[in-house]
Design a protein around this motif. Structure first.
Motif, PDB file in Angstrom:
ATOM      1  N   PHE A   3       0.831  -1.195   0.000  1.00 43.98           N
ATOM      2  CA  PHE A   3       0.000   0.000   0.000  1.00 43.98           C
ATOM      3  C   PHE A   3       0.878   1.262   0.000  1.00 43.98           C
ATOM      4  O   PHE A   3       0.623   2.211  -0.745  1.00 43.98           O
ATOM      5  N   TYR A  56      -5.294  14.812   8.118  1.00 44.61           N
ATOM      6  CA  TYR A  56      -4.024  14.268   7.651  1.00 44.61           C
ATOM      7  C   TYR A  56      -4.228  12.974   6.854  1.00 44.61           C
ATOM      8  O   TYR A  56      -3.669  12.801   5.778  1.00 44.61           O
ATOM      9  N   VAL A  57      -5.054  12.080   7.399  1.00 44.41           N
ATOM     10  CA  VAL A  57      -5.250  10.800   6.698  1.00 44.41           C
ATOM     11  C   VAL A  57      -6.100  10.970   5.435  1.00 44.41           C
ATOM     12  O   VAL A  57      -6.121  10.099   4.580  1.00 44.41           O
ATOM     13  N   ALA A  58      -6.768  12.114   5.344  1.00 44.42           N
ATOM     14  CA  ALA A  58      -7.535  12.377   4.118  1.00 44.42           C
ATOM     15  C   ALA A  58      -6.602  12.410   2.917  1.00 44.42           C
ATOM     16  O   ALA A  58      -7.003  12.045   1.802  1.00 44.42           O
ATOM     17  N   PRO A  60      -3.573  10.566   2.151  1.00 45.34           N
ATOM     18  CA  PRO A  60      -3.338   9.259   1.534  1.00 45.34           C
ATOM     19  C   PRO A  60      -4.605   8.585   1.021  1.00 45.34           C
ATOM     20  O   PRO A  60      -4.571   7.935  -0.021  1.00 45.34           O
ATOM     21  N   LEU A  61      -5.727   8.763   1.729  1.00 41.93           N
ATOM     22  CA  LEU A  61      -6.966   8.114   1.280  1.00 41.93           C
ATOM     23  C   LEU A  61      -7.424   8.684  -0.061  1.00 41.93           C
ATOM     24  O   LEU A  61      -7.828   7.949  -0.958  1.00 41.93           O
ATOM     25  N   TYR A  64      -5.089   7.492  -2.733  1.00 42.15           N
ATOM     26  CA  TYR A  64      -5.351   6.096  -3.067  1.00 42.15           C
ATOM     27  C   TYR A  64      -6.631   5.987  -3.893  1.00 42.15           C
ATOM     28  O   TYR A  64      -6.735   5.164  -4.802  1.00 42.15           O
ATOM     29  N   LYS A  96      -9.602  -2.787  -6.033  1.00 42.46           N
ATOM     30  CA  LYS A  96     -10.744  -3.656  -5.737  1.00 42.46           C
ATOM     31  C   LYS A  96     -11.910  -2.839  -5.203  1.00 42.46           C
ATOM     32  O   LYS A  96     -13.056  -3.235  -5.294  1.00 42.46           O
ATOM     33  N   THR A  97     -11.549  -1.711  -4.599  1.00 40.63           N
ATOM     34  CA  THR A  97     -12.590  -0.878  -3.974  1.00 40.63           C
ATOM     35  C   THR A  97     -13.027   0.225  -4.933  1.00 40.63           C
ATOM     36  O   THR A  97     -12.251   0.644  -5.796  1.00 40.63           O
ATOM     37  N   TRP A 100     -14.339   7.085  -5.551  1.00 41.85           N
ATOM     38  CA  TRP A 100     -15.483   7.943  -5.250  1.00 41.85           C
ATOM     39  C   TRP A 100     -15.274   9.365  -5.735  1.00 41.85           C
ATOM     40  O   TRP A 100     -14.155   9.858  -5.786  1.00 41.85           O
ATOM     41  N   PHE A 147     -12.512  13.890  -2.858  1.00 38.30           N
ATOM     42  CA  PHE A 147     -12.704  12.853  -1.849  1.00 38.30           C
ATOM     43  C   PHE A 147     -11.471  12.800  -0.957  1.00 38.30           C
ATOM     44  O   PHE A 147     -10.361  12.899  -1.461  1.00 38.30           O
ATOM     45  N   PRO A 148     -11.562  12.608   0.354  1.00 34.94           N
ATOM     46  CA  PRO A 148     -12.784  12.379   1.114  1.00 34.94           C
ATOM     47  C   PRO A 148     -13.385  13.641   1.771  1.00 34.94           C
ATOM     48  O   PRO A 148     -14.561  13.649   2.056  1.00 34.94           O
TER      49      PRO A 148
END
Lengths: 289, 641
Positions: A3, A56-58, A60-61, A64, A96-97, A100, A147-148
């Motif tokens: 990842f 912060y995590v927004a 990498p999400l 991705y 796979k996901t 958005w 997103f997100p």
């Protein structure tokens, strides 16, 4: 690990930029910080850290989310100058996901794509009006996602953008009028079978002058008319300048295609026969003329 | 299930998303918002539910109503001087914000401040609450707000957006934990305003001790204090929490030394062999005593309070305790003390009315005459207590207050701590030993887990202190009761470990740990951690290990939430097979149907996929969706090699 590697690779491909909501997050963090520090409230500290961590995590999400996409121009249909048309892009989601909140952008134009299921390819159109005939090329094509959290704008450039051919704008006298001008009727002029309202395209010989005198402009209709077996268009007669002629011929060609009528076009250096060339080849010739 | 499906398929508008956010952030504020403002909010809610159009007339009416509600809500509280107090200012700010948001919401148009206000309300609500419940709610609130943003952005189903919010939340947790532990704090005092959810007064010790019907007896389980010992909890006989010292016998009650008495008495530790450090959470008592284990070393430091400690080691604040206090204390358990008791104190500690208790006086006089050593005299008094068959009861018969000692020891013979302590101190004084009554709490170790101890109202207690060998020595006077009546026994049994009380205790323990390590985590705690890390390398390893475990757990949680949803049961069932085949190099081609692929696998690669294909076709196209067929397919897929 996989990842993280993927994320690093994606980071190079995707452009990122803050939005006004990221400024809002900064203001919020500052406000929470003051509230927490001044009053030594651990609840506020916790909220502050959550806001920071989620913002912060927004990153990498979001990365991705868009980074697993691959998009390329998928030519489909015909595009005519100064006419609304659609450019199609094939967007493949390798993850796979689902991906958005994706939108497709060509220069300043945009189109909502929404979600793209995992391991799926979606053909997304974008409505466009191209001003000139000929080759149209644009590198500023990209996929975009907020997103997100809407705090970061993720932009994935579409490699190669689009490169397509724009045909002349189909406009001028309709084929029907052209045919009517060419049509010959049988018998005497007084042998006409009926009257029809004047559409503006009929030749003067067809006008029924007695009805004009009465205040109604009608044209004579004949039961038996000699139809042209093969339409012969002449480039020089089609208009007053090259663009007008090409537009006119383009219109006629499209109408002939619709009514399955064969035709010939006499171009200055070439003689085109619809029986020998495809419509697309003829239109391409016009586009590049 | 139908409700779940409806929820799953419901597509919310932008306004609905905002409504959910507002509900989440406004809920805790309902506890502090005044009635007129609540009424205004109720009217707005009703108008929204009834879908009333926002006509100019309605908006004017609502504006007037809102201003009136703000006026009424703040009537009497506000003046310009009052606004300088942050709590009032914040309250007014909340009212204005709710007013503005309500009017904007009625127009059904979204603007920037309507989008922004949930966060502002969240920030403001944090000024008012500081409890474990609010901690839990804040976490839920953050999750709901995150879900609202994601739901709006993704436009997906409820399940999808919920999973995404879960995955983001799980991903952010390790960062929150690391930041919470290591983010540098300063040692500012906690602001002392806010919602006093825990403001209910605790009963118990009140600085006097009555012997009549006013005698303090509260067999309640309400928690007065929570103690967190730094190390092991001391044994039961050392769990005496000192409250006040009572010197004066006023017949019906005992009272402390009057304030006007000038005392030149001093005492101090000459050496301390064993001491204990502990943190105390003292709930509001509306009294001024701070309780510490016998004998405290110094006055504790408490935010926003000035604490003093007197020569009798009694600690008091300057104002009544109307909020929960947290303080750290250190007490000496084994020590030697230098006591220079002054004449006044000595006289008061020996003062007794010999005429009112003739029987006791007779016995005490004999003891005094026969025994020289004060300690032995005390033992002789204890013997008298034991010989008199005293019964410990929570419902004693009323004593004759004109001769309470005689009445208790020789007539009624029934009583509880106050009666025992009072009679013993009087007898000691009669026999020439300076004595005093101490009131406070005697903790029950069964209300503790490891280093955590709960002290309840029913633990309020009284005991005696006798000056022996120039040192005040504690005597547990109730220990000499020969028997206990059924009610007292019942109360004692309640304290013993029933499953419910044990569970309750564990919950209290968890709550206490959360309060200690999260809500009251401070610069001091950070320094403690740092200090421990410096001294103990193993601790660093443990800390790093714990953080890694949290990281791993959060990653697993994130992975779980990121798993794509299964929309088609059959496809999901087949997915592992397809992945297995792909790993082996047999990939399903684009636009190839499942049937074609399975047949190709069977023919070209000699895989036993024919049977699977048959069942797949039966379920997919044959209309057989029975559990049995699914089970058969599952078995085939499981057996596939």
């Amino acid at each position: 690990m996989k990842f993280l590697l993927k994320l690093i690779q994606t980071h190079r491909r995707v452009r990122q930029g803050g939005t006004r909501y990221s400024a809002l997050v900064v203001v919020m963090l500052f406000g929470f910080f003051l509230e927490a520090y001044m009053h030594n409230f651990n609840l506020v500290y916790i909220t502050l850290f959550f806001v920071f961590a989620i913002a912060y995590v927004a990153g990498p999400l979001g990365l991705y989310n868009i980074g697993e996409l691959e998009a390329k121009f998928a030519p489909r249909g015909r595009l005519f100058a100064n006419t609304k048309g659609e450019l199609y892009f094939a967007i493949t989601n390798n993850s796979k996901t689902p991906a958005w909140a994706i939108s497709l952008h060509v220069n300043t134009l945009s189109s909502e794509v929404g979600r793209i299921e995992g391991k799926e390819t979606k053909e997304a159109p974008i409505t466009i009006i191209l001003p000139k005939r000929g080759e149209a090329k644009e590198d500023e094509c990209y996929l975009q996602s907020f997103f997100p959290l809407s705090t970061v704008r993720f932009v994935l450039p579409i490699e190669g953008g689009y490169d397509t051919l724009v045909y002349p704008q189909p406009q001028g006298i309709p084929l029907r009028s052209f045919l009517q001008k060419q049509a010959m009727h049988f018998g005497e002029e007084k042998d006409f079978d009926g009257l029809a309202p004047y559409s503006g395209a009929e030749p003067l010989s067809r006008i029924h002058w007695p009805s004009v005198a009465k205040g109604e402009t009608s044209v004579k209709t004949f039961a038996h008319e000699q139809t042209t077996q093969e339409l012969a268009f002449n480039f020089m007669d089609a208009g007053t300048n090259d663009e007008e002629r090409l537009s006119q011929l383009c219109l006629w060609v499209l109408e002939c295609e619709k009514s399955h009528q064969p035709f010939t076009i006499e171009m200055p250096n070439r003689f085109i026969q619809s029986k020998k060339e495809s419509i697309d080849a003829i239109l391409e010739y016009f586009a590049r003329y | 299930m139908p409700y779940l499906n409806t929820l799953q398929d419901t597509k919310l508008s932008k306004l609905h998303h905002l409504d959910i956010a507002y509900i989440a952030v406004l809920l805790p504020l309902l506890l502090i918002i005044k009635a007129p403002m609540l009424l205004f909010m109720g009217v707005v809610l009703a108008l929204l539910v009834l879908r009333k159009e926002s006509t100019p007339l309605l908006m004017t009416l609502m504006t007037a109503l809102g201003i009136f509600a703000i006026f009424l809500s703040s009537y009497g509280s506000f003046n310009f001087a009052g606004l300088s107090r942050l709590k009032l200012f914040l309250e007014l700010l909340i009212y204005i914000l709710i007013f503005a948001v309500s009017l904007q919401r009625l127009t059904r148009e979204i603007n920037f401040y309507l989008l922004l206000s949930p966060l502002l309300i969240l920030a403001l609500s944090l000024f008012f609450f500081h409890s474990v419940v609010m901690l839990g709610y804040v976490i839920v609130e953050i999750f709901v707000l995150l879900w609202v943003i994601l739901s709006f952005r993704m436009q997906g189903s409820f399940q999808e957006t919920f999973k995404m919010a879960g995955s983001m939340f799980a991903f952010s947790l390790p960062w929150v934990i690391v930041l919470f532990i290591f983010f540098p704090r300063i040692s500012f005092e906690h602001a002392s305003y806010g919602f006093k959810g825990e403001g209910e007064r605790r009963m118990g010790h009140d600085g006097t001790m009555f012997l009549d019907n006013n005698a303090l007896l509260v067999p309640s389980n309400k928690i007065v204090m929570e103690i967190g010992f730094q190390e092991k909890m001391p044994p039961s006989n050392q769990l005496y929490f000192r409250g006040s010292i009572l010197y004066l016998d006023k017949k019906d009650h005992w009272a402390p030394m009057p304030m006007f008495v000038q005392r030149s008495y001093a005492q101090g530790y000459t050496s301390i062999e064993e001491s204990i450090t502990y943190k105390v959470t003292l709930y509001p008592t509306l009294k001024r005593w701070l309780y510490m284990i016998d004998s405290p070393q110094k006055a504790p430091k408490v935010d926003n309070h000035k604490i003093s400690i007197d020569v009798d080691f009694i600690s008091k604040t300057q104002k009544d305790i109307d909020e929960t206090l947290h303080y750290q204390a250190t007490s000496a358990l084994k020590y030697t003390m230098n006591t220079n008791i002054d004449e006044t104190t000595l006289n008061v500690a020996l003062d007794t009315d010999i005429t009112s208790n003739p029987k006791s006086w007779e016995i005490a006089k004999n003891i005094k005459a026969q025994i020289k050593d004060p300690k032995k005299r005390a033992d002789a008094i204890i013997k008298v207590f034991k010989q008199n068959d005293l019964t410990y009861t929570l419902k004693p018969k009323a004593l004759d207050l004109n001769n309470s000692t005689d009445s208790f020891l020789f007539d009624k013979k029934l009583g509880y701590c106050v009666h025992f302590a009072s009679a013993f101190v009087n007898m000691a004084r009669m026999s020439g030993i300076p004595a005093r009554v101490v009131t406070g709490y005697k903790a029950n170790p069964s209300n503790g887990i490891q280093n955590y101890l709960v002290i309840k109202e029913k633990d309020a207690h009284a005991w005696a202190e006798l000056l022996i060998d120039n040192r005040w020595t504690r005597y547990e006077t109730t220990a000499w009761a020969s028997s206990m009546d059924s009610q007292a026994q019942e109360l004692l049994d309640q304290q013993s470990n029933t499953q419910t009380s044990q569970l309750n205790l564990y919950m209290m323990y968890v709550k206490y740990q959360i309060e200690t390590w999260i809500l009251h985590y401070s610069h001091f705690r950070q320094l403690q951690l740092l200090d421990k890390a410096r001294k103990d390398p193993l601790f660093i390893a443990q800390l790093v290990g714990t953080l890694l475990v949290i990281l791993l757990l959060s990653f697993m949680l994130w992975r779980y939430f990121r798993q794509p949803l299964c929309h088609d049961k059959l496809i999901c069932l087949m997915q592992p097979l397809l992945e297995k085949l792909q790993k082996e190099g047999y990939k399903r081609a684009d636009r190839e149907t499942m049937h074609q692929f399975l047949i190709r696998c069977s023919q070209e690669y000699n895989k036993n996929t024919k049977e699977i294909d048959k069942l797949y076709e039966v379920i997919r196209y044959g209309g057989d969706n029975s559990e049995e067929t699914f089970e058969s397919l599952k078995k085939l897929l499981k057996a596939f090699k």
